[in-house]
Design a protein around this motif. Sequence first.
Motif: not given
Length: 253
Positions: A113-124
């Motif tokens: 299982x590969x986890x990824x955050x499509x936004x690329x960074x945390x929401x401000x």
Amino acid sequence: MIYGAMKFSIGGSLKLAFRPWVEGLENVPAEGPAILASNHLSFSDSFFLPAVLDRKVTFIAKAEYFTSPGVKGRLTAAFFKGVGQLPVDRSGARGAGEAAIKAGIDVIESGGLFGIYPEGTRSPDGRLYRGKPGGLARVALATGAPVIPVAMIDTEKIQPPGKVVPKLMRPGIRIGKPLDFSRYHGMEGDRFILRSVTDEVMYEIMKLSGQEYVDIYATAAKRQIADAEKAEKAARAEAEKAEKAKKAQRPAA
């Protein structure tokens, strides 16, 4: 071995202390490869999601977490390895992206299982931002693995940016049904397809999370916020300077 021990200790502690609620666990396959694409509200997202799953989830992390010197550096490296994170050199934007994609493909090809955050960074600010098409979509199309949308709920309230001590409250995790993009398999070189796949995943995350969607990248939003804060600070300094000058011109009583 290390991952199992770390998951038992950290995952068990998180579940006991924060009691996260979760919906849609049945959408994560018991075996075989899949991509977990999640919104990103807090540093703790990468710990709460694995804590509620029976399987190992591999995320990528900055290489600096694994290479810092001293006892603290070694402990940090052991911690991140133990919770299933892979080091990626982010010294160059393009190189970092390619390394992340390769890491994701390797995890998928090994059946994980590969986890990824499509936004690329945390929401401000807690809103959902435009997904970057380079990572998620390319891994999905290169491997044919299903993409499972995930929504983290309220984790930004537990540990806002800059806060070390977390607030004890219940976060939530909603896991959506797998998305099949096998019809685009091998088309990871088509930027229009990459954009379409990414937008479809972000739409599903938005429905799960209930977040307001903003059609710009989170990195751009962070720059806008930083510029606005800088301008506000400069305006306050100018106002204070003008007030001091005004007081200096008043005749003594």
